[in-house]
Design a protein around this motif. Sequence first.
Motif, PDB file in Angstrom:
ATOM      1  N   ARG A 208       0.835  -1.204   0.000  1.00 18.85           N
ATOM      2  CA  ARG A 208       0.000   0.000   0.000  1.00 18.85           C
ATOM      3  C   ARG A 208       0.870   1.255   0.000  1.00 18.85           C
ATOM      4  NH1 ARG A 208      -2.360   1.289   5.606  1.00 18.85           N
ATOM      5  NH2 ARG A 208      -0.145   1.809   5.770  1.00 18.85           N
ATOM      6  N   ASP A 209       1.854   1.295   0.887  1.00 20.74           N
ATOM      7  CA  ASP A 209       2.736   2.459   0.963  1.00 20.74           C
ATOM      8  C   ASP A 209       3.537   2.638  -0.327  1.00 20.74           C
ATOM      9  OD1 ASP A 209       1.791   2.766   3.521  1.00 20.74           O
ATOM     10  OD2 ASP A 209       3.541   1.839   4.483  1.00 20.74           O
ATOM     11  N   TYR A 211       2.713   1.753  -3.478  1.00 22.93           N
ATOM     12  CA  TYR A 211       1.916   2.281  -4.587  1.00 22.93           C
ATOM     13  C   TYR A 211       1.395   3.687  -4.288  1.00 22.93           C
ATOM     14  CZ  TYR A 211       2.171  -2.292  -6.768  1.00 22.93           C
ATOM     15  OH  TYR A 211       2.640  -3.428  -7.362  1.00 22.93           O
ATOM     16  N   PHE A 212       1.137   3.977  -3.021  1.00 17.71           N
ATOM     17  CA  PHE A 212       0.738   5.337  -2.677  1.00 17.71           C
ATOM     18  C   PHE A 212       1.863   6.318  -3.010  1.00 17.71           C
ATOM     19  CE2 PHE A 212       0.667   8.939   0.242  1.00 17.71           C
ATOM     20  CZ  PHE A 212      -0.604   9.438   0.015  1.00 17.71           C
ATOM     21  N   GLN A 213       3.101   5.917  -2.737  1.00 19.15           N
ATOM     22  CA  GLN A 213       4.234   6.785  -3.045  1.00 19.15           C
ATOM     23  C   GLN A 213       4.371   6.980  -4.546  1.00 19.15           C
ATOM     24  OE1 GLN A 213       6.107   8.462  -0.731  1.00 19.15           O
ATOM     25  NE2 GLN A 213       6.799   9.538  -2.578  1.00 19.15           N
ATOM     26  N   ARG A 216       1.855   9.541  -5.467  1.00 27.81           N
ATOM     27  CA  ARG A 216       2.296  10.846  -4.979  1.00 27.81           C
ATOM     28  C   ARG A 216       3.377  11.436  -5.886  1.00 27.81           C
ATOM     29  NH1 ARG A 216       1.339  15.648  -3.420  1.00 27.81           N
ATOM     30  NH2 ARG A 216       2.908  16.560  -2.011  1.00 27.81           N
TER      31      ARG A 216
END
Length: 264
Positions: A208-209, A211-213, A216
Amino acid sequence: AFFVSRTELLSWLNTTFQLNITKVEQCANGAVYCQVIDACHPGAVAMKKVNWAARDEHQCVPNFKVLQLAFDKVGIQRHIEVDKLVRGKYQDNLEMLQWVKLYYDRTCQGADYNALSRRFSENPPEWARPADGSFPQRSPSRPSTASQGAGYVAGVQPRQALASRSRLSGSERRSRVGPDAGNQEELERLREEVVDLKITVDGLETERDFYFQKLRDVEILCQAFEERPDSNMTVNKFVEDIQRILYAKDEDDDNVAAQKGGME
């Protein structure tokens, strides 16, 4: 407080546990961490389940399950970042190894520990052998004739003993096994299930972190172009910039961050 130099860590491992480790990354399969905790808490780690030859991520994860079960059994309140450690990155494993060294210094009572006898592997990798390359060959253990009693053939029980055992009632058998045997098995199964869930959640949070990055980074790229339009920018160039962000691997993250920092 946790800092110990790489050289000191490797020397400690090789001397104390009869290893031949040359790189911190060789600890990434989890076997070394299991052995250190086994030295601190004899019998708490299922060392027979540890795969010293594990190389791929799917082979290393079971070793960390063994380690997490040992943590839970002895009450160690530390989260194991399995998803990061199995990737074999230097910094992640250095920090874990530093913590393990500190825990060993605080916990181990200095009792004799035979590291080789606790490595149940027929053909361990070179780094899991002593510096001279030797490794004891294990032969299948057989019950001795002395332990069988006079007139007993090894591995064969007298007919009278077999007959008397067959006549035991169900309640007598349960009483010999112990009333808590079934509960203990269920408890161990539930512990393993909890460890599986912990590792799964850890992996999902990391993804999750990750792909969120990515999203972003793409957002920052778009904002930079909005604020400072580039007349030389083409659709193809813009697509290439986005693809470079999306397909960048962990080792490329620093380069992407540097390019992003140059636009800000």
